[in-house]
Design a protein around this motif. Structure first.
Motif, mmCIF file in Angstrom:
data_model
loop_
_atom_site.group_PDB
_atom_site.id
_atom_site.type_symbol
_atom_site.label_atom_id
_atom_site.label_comp_id
_atom_site.label_asym_id
_atom_site.label_seq_id
_atom_site.Cartn_x
_atom_site.Cartn_y
_atom_site.Cartn_z
ATOM 1 N N ILE A 250 -5.323 13.027 0.313
ATOM 2 C CA ILE A 250 -4.345 11.930 0.268
ATOM 3 C C ILE A 250 -4.837 10.857 -0.702
ATOM 4 C CG2 ILE A 250 -5.316 10.558 2.156
ATOM 5 C CD1 ILE A 250 -2.370 10.267 3.145
ATOM 6 N N SER A 251 -3.896 10.137 -1.288
ATOM 7 C CA SER A 251 -4.245 9.057 -2.204
ATOM 8 C C SER A 251 -3.575 7.769 -1.750
ATOM 9 C CB SER A 251 -3.780 9.395 -3.625
ATOM 10 O OG SER A 251 -4.447 10.535 -4.114
ATOM 11 N N ILE A 252 -4.088 6.644 -2.243
ATOM 12 C CA ILE A 252 -3.486 5.342 -1.973
ATOM 13 C C ILE A 252 -3.436 4.555 -3.269
ATOM 14 C CG2 ILE A 252 -5.660 4.277 -1.267
ATOM 15 C CD1 ILE A 252 -3.983 2.633 0.767
ATOM 16 N N THR A 253 -2.311 3.925 -3.513
ATOM 17 C CA THR A 253 -2.123 3.072 -4.675
ATOM 18 C C THR A 253 -1.648 1.716 -4.172
ATOM 19 O OG1 THR A 253 -1.628 4.935 -6.135
ATOM 20 C CG2 THR A 253 -0.825 2.777 -6.830
ATOM 21 N N ARG A 254 -2.192 0.631 -4.750
ATOM 22 C CA ARG A 254 -1.852 -0.717 -4.289
ATOM 23 C C ARG A 254 -1.062 -1.488 -5.327
ATOM 24 N NH1 ARG A 254 -6.963 -3.651 -1.964
ATOM 25 N NH2 ARG A 254 -5.357 -5.222 -1.808
ATOM 26 N N ASP A 255 -0.562 -0.840 -6.333
ATOM 27 C CA ASP A 255 0.157 -1.489 -7.419
ATOM 28 C C ASP A 255 1.662 -1.298 -7.237
ATOM 29 O OD1 ASP A 255 1.257 -2.269 -9.837
ATOM 30 O OD2 ASP A 255 -0.262 -1.265 -11.040
ATOM 31 N N TYR A 256 2.412 -2.402 -7.188
ATOM 32 C CA TYR A 256 3.861 -2.312 -6.988
ATOM 33 C C TYR A 256 4.568 -1.522 -8.080
ATOM 34 C CZ TYR A 256 4.618 -5.693 -10.688
ATOM 35 O OH TYR A 256 4.661 -6.302 -11.910
ATOM 36 N N LYS A 257 3.928 -1.317 -9.228
ATOM 37 C CA LYS A 257 4.560 -0.582 -10.333
ATOM 38 C C LYS A 257 4.871 0.860 -9.949
ATOM 39 C CE LYS A 257 2.358 -3.558 -13.685
ATOM 40 N NZ LYS A 257 1.286 -3.688 -14.650
ATOM 41 N N ILE A 258 4.173 1.386 -8.964
ATOM 42 C CA ILE A 258 4.456 2.739 -8.484
ATOM 43 C C ILE A 258 5.896 2.833 -7.973
ATOM 44 C CG2 ILE A 258 3.565 2.331 -6.170
ATOM 45 C CD1 ILE A 258 2.616 5.188 -6.030
ATOM 46 N N TYR B 208 0.874 -1.172 0.000
ATOM 47 C CA TYR B 208 0.000 0.000 0.000
ATOM 48 C C TYR B 208 0.912 1.222 0.000
ATOM 49 C CZ TYR B 208 -3.401 -3.405 1.625
ATOM 50 O OH TYR B 208 -4.208 -4.507 1.736
ATOM 51 N N ILE B 209 0.693 2.136 -0.920
ATOM 52 C CA ILE B 209 1.486 3.360 -0.943
ATOM 53 C C ILE B 209 0.539 4.534 -0.733
ATOM 54 C CG2 ILE B 209 3.026 4.853 -2.252
ATOM 55 C CD1 ILE B 209 2.775 1.235 -3.180
ATOM 56 N N LEU B 210 0.669 5.169 0.443
ATOM 57 C CA LEU B 210 -0.043 6.427 0.686
ATOM 58 C C LEU B 210 0.791 7.497 -0.001
ATOM 59 C CD1 LEU B 210 -0.881 6.204 4.489
ATOM 60 C CD2 LEU B 210 -2.408 5.822 2.573
ATOM 61 N N HIS B 211 0.147 8.411 -0.687
ATOM 62 C CA HIS B 211 0.936 9.407 -1.417
ATOM 63 C C HIS B 211 0.155 10.690 -1.685
ATOM 64 C CE1 HIS B 211 -1.031 8.389 -5.285
ATOM 65 N NE2 HIS B 211 -0.952 7.129 -4.860
ATOM 66 N N SER B 212 0.910 11.681 -2.147
ATOM 67 C CA SER B 212 0.309 12.965 -2.508
ATOM 68 C C SER B 212 -0.566 12.781 -3.750
ATOM 69 C CB SER B 212 1.406 14.004 -2.736
ATOM 70 O OG SER B 212 2.442 13.494 -3.562
ATOM 71 N N GLU B 213 -1.479 13.722 -3.946
ATOM 72 C CA GLU B 213 -2.548 13.568 -4.932
ATOM 73 C C GLU B 213 -2.155 13.777 -6.390
ATOM 74 O OE1 GLU B 213 -6.664 14.692 -2.945
ATOM 75 O OE2 GLU B 213 -5.252 16.374 -2.945
ATOM 76 N N GLU B 214 -0.975 14.301 -6.663
ATOM 77 C CA GLU B 214 -0.637 14.607 -8.053
ATOM 78 C C GLU B 214 -0.328 13.373 -8.890
ATOM 79 O OE1 GLU B 214 3.260 13.837 -6.460
ATOM 80 O OE2 GLU B 214 1.585 14.955 -5.620
ATOM 81 N N TYR B 215 -0.080 12.237 -8.228
ATOM 82 C CA TYR B 215 0.225 10.989 -8.935
ATOM 83 C C TYR B 215 -1.021 10.116 -8.980
ATOM 84 C CZ TYR B 215 2.204 6.429 -10.007
ATOM 85 O OH TYR B 215 2.473 5.217 -10.579
ATOM 86 N N GLU C 154 -3.875 3.263 -12.511
ATOM 87 C CA GLU C 154 -5.182 2.591 -12.563
ATOM 88 C C GLU C 154 -5.657 2.034 -11.230
ATOM 89 O OE1 GLU C 154 -1.813 0.123 -13.901
ATOM 90 O OE2 GLU C 154 -2.670 1.886 -14.799
ATOM 91 N N THR C 155 -4.800 1.892 -10.240
ATOM 92 C CA THR C 155 -5.233 1.376 -8.933
ATOM 93 C C THR C 155 -5.368 2.458 -7.865
ATOM 94 O OG1 THR C 155 -3.003 0.903 -8.105
ATOM 95 C CG2 THR C 155 -4.071 -0.832 -9.418
ATOM 96 N N THR C 156 -5.127 3.700 -8.225
ATOM 97 C CA THR C 156 -5.140 4.796 -7.251
ATOM 98 C C THR C 156 -6.559 5.144 -6.816
ATOM 99 O OG1 THR C 156 -3.122 5.717 -8.188
ATOM 100 C CG2 THR C 156 -4.457 7.199 -6.843
ATOM 101 N N LYS C 157 -6.719 5.308 -5.516
ATOM 102 C CA LYS C 157 -7.969 5.807 -4.917
ATOM 103 C C LYS C 157 -7.625 7.144 -4.266
ATOM 104 C CE LYS C 157 -10.403 1.852 -5.138
ATOM 105 N NZ LYS C 157 -11.107 1.583 -6.310
ATOM 106 N N ASN C 158 -8.443 8.143 -4.519
ATOM 107 C CA ASN C 158 -8.217 9.472 -3.948
ATOM 108 C C ASN C 158 -9.203 9.726 -2.816
ATOM 109 O OD1 ASN C 158 -6.170 10.325 -5.844
ATOM 110 N ND2 ASN C 158 -7.806 10.356 -7.362
ATOM 111 N N TYR C 159 -8.681 10.277 -1.730
ATOM 112 C CA TYR C 159 -9.490 10.647 -0.579
ATOM 113 C C TYR C 159 -9.231 12.126 -0.308
ATOM 114 C CZ TYR C 159 -9.821 5.619 -0.226
ATOM 115 O OH TYR C 159 -10.051 4.299 -0.517
ATOM 116 N N GLU C 160 -9.740 12.655 0.750
ATOM 117 C CA GLU C 160 -9.578 14.074 1.054
ATOM 118 C C GLU C 160 -8.131 14.396 1.411
ATOM 119 O OE1 GLU C 160 -12.448 15.564 3.844
ATOM 120 O OE2 GLU C 160 -13.971 14.216 3.052
#
Length: 117
Positions: A43-51, A25-32, A35-41
C-alpha cells in the motif's frame, strides 16, 4: 480537464481523526507515485492534494481512499486500548481497505481479525 469540470467530480472523503483535520491523506495502490508518496508493504500513501487532480483526470491510482486528518495516541495509550479489546488486529487486506461499500469494511476486517490466546 478544466477547473470547473474538476469541481463536478464526486469522491468519498473519510474522516481520519481529530489531528490535522485539514491535512489530506490518500491511501492508494502502488502503481501511482508522486514526490510525496511513501510506499509500504502492499500500500502507498500520498499527502499532496494534487493527486486529486490526477484521480479526476484518470491519471491517478487505480484504487484509493481519501482521508482528512488522523488519530494519534500518547505513549502506551494504543496498547492499553488493544489490551481492553477496544481495537481488533487483522492482516493488511487492500481488498477491504479499498472496498467501495464502507458498510462492509468493518465486518470483513472483524472476520479477518486475530484471535488472541
Amino acid at each position: 480537464m478544466k477547473k470547473k469540470e474538476l469541481y463536478n467530480e464526486e469522491v468519498t472523503v473519510f474522516w481520519g481523526g481529530p489531528v490535522e483535520e485539514k491535512q489530506i491523506y490518500i491511501l492508494h495502490s502502488e502503481e501511482y507515485e508522486n514526490e510525496t508518496t511513501k510506499n509500504y508493504e502492499g500500500i502507498s500513501i500520498t499527502r499532496d492534494y494534487k493527486i486529486l487532480f490526477d484521480i479526476a483526470e484518470n491519471k491517478g491510482p487505480q484504487r484509493y481512499l481519501i482521508i482528512l486528518g488522523y488519530s494519534g495516541w500518547a505513549d502506551g495509550q494504543l496498547e492499553g486500548e488493544i489490551d481492553i479489546d477496544h481495537w481488533i488486529l487483522s492482516e493488511l487486506d487492500t481488498q477491504i481497505i479499498f472496498e467501495k461499500e464502507s458498510i462492509n469494511k468493518w465486518l470483513k476486517a472483524y472476520e479477518n481479525s486475530f484471535i488472541r490466546l
